[in-house]
Design an enzyme around this catalytic site. Structure first.
Site, PDB file in Angstrom:
ATOM      1  N   GLY A   1       0.997  -0.813   0.139  1.00  0.00           N
ATOM      2  CA  GLY A   1       0.132   0.042   0.118  1.00  0.00           C
ATOM      3  C   GLY A   1       0.279   1.357   0.167  1.00  0.00           C
TER       4      GLY A   1
ATOM      5  N   ASN B   1       1.571   3.141  -2.526  1.00  0.00           N
ATOM      6  CA  ASN B   1       1.099   4.055  -3.580  1.00  0.00           C
ATOM      7  C   ASN B   1      -0.196   4.839  -3.146  1.00  0.00           C
ATOM      8  OD1 ASN B   1       2.525   3.918  -5.964  1.00  0.00           O
ATOM      9  ND2 ASN B   1       2.533   2.081  -6.312  1.00  0.00           N
TER      10      ASN B   1
ATOM     11  N   MET C   1      -3.345  -7.490  -7.315  1.00  0.00           N
ATOM     12  CA  MET C   1      -3.512  -8.185  -7.364  1.00  0.00           C
ATOM     13  C   MET C   1      -4.136  -9.131  -8.012  1.00  0.00           C
ATOM     14  SD  MET C   1      -0.200  -7.343  -7.672  1.00  0.00           S
ATOM     15  CE  MET C   1       1.311  -8.790  -8.114  1.00  0.00           C
ATOM     16  N   ARG C   2      -5.604  -9.401  -8.245  1.00  0.00           N
ATOM     17  CA  ARG C   2      -6.677 -10.370  -8.933  1.00  0.00           C
ATOM     18  C   ARG C   2      -6.631  -8.976 -10.081  1.00  0.00           C
ATOM     19  NH1 ARG C   2     -11.420 -12.206  -5.134  1.00  0.00           N
ATOM     20  NH2 ARG C   2     -11.344 -12.937  -7.009  1.00  0.00           N
TER      21      ARG C   2
ATOM     22  N   LEU D   1     -10.206  -8.806 -12.248  1.00  0.00           N
ATOM     23  CA  LEU D   1     -10.633  -8.166 -12.347  1.00  0.00           C
ATOM     24  C   LEU D   1     -12.297  -8.612 -13.173  1.00  0.00           C
ATOM     25  CD1 LEU D   1      -9.876  -4.314 -11.537  1.00  0.00           C
ATOM     26  CD2 LEU D   1     -11.619  -5.785  -9.764  1.00  0.00           C
TER      27      LEU D   1
ATOM     28  N   ASN E   1      -4.328   2.432 -13.372  1.00  0.00           N
ATOM     29  CA  ASN E   1      -3.770   1.443 -13.124  1.00  0.00           C
ATOM     30  C   ASN E   1      -2.007   1.920 -12.615  1.00  0.00           C
ATOM     31  OD1 ASN E   1      -2.874  -1.126 -11.920  1.00  0.00           O
ATOM     32  ND2 ASN E   1      -2.181  -1.602 -13.495  1.00  0.00           N
TER      33      ASN E   1
ATOM     34  N   HIS F   1       1.749   0.485 -13.072  1.00  0.00           N
ATOM     35  CA  HIS F   1       2.758  -0.678 -13.377  1.00  0.00           C
ATOM     36  C   HIS F   1       4.385   0.282 -13.633  1.00  0.00           C
ATOM     37  CE1 HIS F   1       3.251  -4.117 -15.148  1.00  0.00           C
ATOM     38  NE2 HIS F   1       4.693  -3.580 -15.800  1.00  0.00           N
TER      39      HIS F   1
ATOM     40  N   ASP G   1      -2.686  -4.679 -18.177  1.00  0.00           N
ATOM     41  CA  ASP G   1      -2.022  -3.306 -17.857  1.00  0.00           C
ATOM     42  C   ASP G   1      -1.693  -3.063 -19.599  1.00  0.00           C
ATOM     43  OD1 ASP G   1      -0.776  -4.421 -15.657  1.00  0.00           O
ATOM     44  OD2 ASP G   1       0.699  -6.068 -15.865  1.00  0.00           O
TER      45      ASP G   1
ATOM     46  N   GLU H   1       6.846   5.586  -8.800  1.00  0.00           N
ATOM     47  CA  GLU H   1       5.620   6.147  -8.592  1.00  0.00           C
ATOM     48  C   GLU H   1       5.260   7.154  -7.800  1.00  0.00           C
ATOM     49  OE1 GLU H   1       4.291   1.811  -7.860  1.00  0.00           O
ATOM     50  OE2 GLU H   1       6.494   1.260  -9.004  1.00  0.00           O
TER      51      GLU H   1
HETATM   52  C1  GRF Z   1       3.822  -1.237  -7.177  1.00  0.00           C
HETATM   53  O1  GRF Z   1       5.164  -1.440  -7.857  1.00  0.00           O
HETATM   54  C2  GRF Z   1       3.033  -0.890  -8.628  1.00  0.00           C
HETATM   55  O2  GRF Z   1       3.260  -0.394 -10.139  1.00  0.00           O
HETATM   56  C3  GRF Z   1       2.329  -2.621  -8.951  1.00  0.00           C
HETATM   57  O3  GRF Z   1       2.606  -3.443  -7.813  1.00  0.00           O
HETATM   58  C4  GRF Z   1       3.361  -1.991  -7.052  1.00  0.00           C
HETATM   59  C5  GRF Z   1       2.166  -2.260  -5.154  1.00  0.00           C
HETATM   60  O4  GRF Z   1       2.945  -1.573  -4.730  1.00  0.00           O
HETATM   61  N1  GRF Z   1       0.978  -2.429  -9.526  1.00  0.00           N
HETATM   62  P1  GRF Z   1       2.585  -1.314  -3.324  1.00  0.00           P
HETATM   63  O5  GRF Z   1       1.442  -1.567  -2.617  1.00  0.00           O
HETATM   64  O6  GRF Z   1       1.716   0.452  -3.786  1.00  0.00           O
HETATM   65  O7  GRF Z   1       3.833  -0.489  -2.263  1.00  0.00           O
END
Ligand code: GRF
Length: 224
Positions: free
Chosen positions: A14, A16, A89-90, A92, A106, A108, A144, A173
């Site tokens: 989490g 991000n 990570m699922r 959808l 999203n 990536h 993606d 990010e």
């Molecule tokens: C990040 O690298 C994002 O780009 C990818 O999964 C990771 C998630 O990291 N989709 P976090 O859970 O936000 O720390």
């Protein structure tokens, strides 16, 4: 002006989500996190939502349709207008993706369309690219994929391993996602023929926000 109400879907760390929460902490920022949803009870990122007093839902249904139905109900309850996937990570449900078309984004950890899927940073190292980075894009049914809103570039150093490159990309990010969300919340992002146009005299350069972290820049450009 009313702030854009955002729902963030996570599965794990989490960081991000935390970057978005921090951005929203500025009263001048045009978005707010209305809801965090995790598909895993033990996702550490739930702690960031709790610490910020943000409503959170843990939805663990194994069935894709059941998960989507529950998530949809919670998002509508909280009057969410935009969904941000942040390490979710699922896969959808297709109807869920369709119902949020052009309203779900999203992040990536690669410069899409290169290195879709898992272990994007490892794929970049294996390919020997000299620059890597991250992408925020609108979500389409294919993994993606979707119109690219913003990208940030980081250099790949000769001595990098997966861990060091991942950390450098993650720092980018955390700057890129809040910046893209701000552009959307300000109504400056438009999709035209599956390409994104950003209405701005000057698209902000994220390297200016945090220059000590090395080369990185927003690659979105003003339309012709
Ligand atoms: C990040 O690298 C994002 O780009 C990818 O999964 C990771 C998630 O990291 N989709 P976090 O859970 O936000 O720390």
């Amino acid at each position: 002006m009313a702030r854009l109400r955002v729902g963030v879907l996570i599965s794990g760390r989490g960081s991000n989500l935390q970057a978005l929460i921090q951005a929203c902490g500025d009263p001048a920022y045009p978005a707010e996190i209305a809801l965090a949803i995790s598909n895993r009870t033990e996702a550490p990122g739930l702690g960031f939502a709790a610490a910020a007093g943000i409503p959170a839902a843990v939805i663990t249904q194994g069935d894709r349709h059941a998960f989507a139905a529950e998530a949809q109900a919670r998002l509508l309850d909280e009057q969410v207008s935009l969904v941000c996937l942040a390490g979710f990570m699922r896969v959808l449900d297709a109807d869920f993706v369709a119902s949020w078309r052009d309203r779900m984004i999203n992040i990536h950890p690669s410069l899409l369309p290169s290195f879709r899927g898992l272990h994007a940073q490892r794929q970049a190292l294996t390919a020997g690219v000299r620059f890597a980075g991250c992408t925020v894009h609108f979500v389409r049914p294919e993994l993606d994929s979707g119109p690219i809103i913003g990208q940030a570039v980081v250099a790949v150093h000769p001595q990098d391993d997966e861990q060091s490159l991942t950390a450098r990309i993650l720092a980018a990010e955390h700057r890129l996602y809040p910046l893209v969300l701000r552009l959307i919340a300000e109504g400056r992002v438009r999709i035209s023929g599956e390409r994104v146009e950003i209405d701005s005299d000057r698209v902000p350069d994220i390297s200016a926000l945090n220059p000590q972290d090395g080369p990185s820049e927003l690659l979105a450009t003003k339309p012709g």
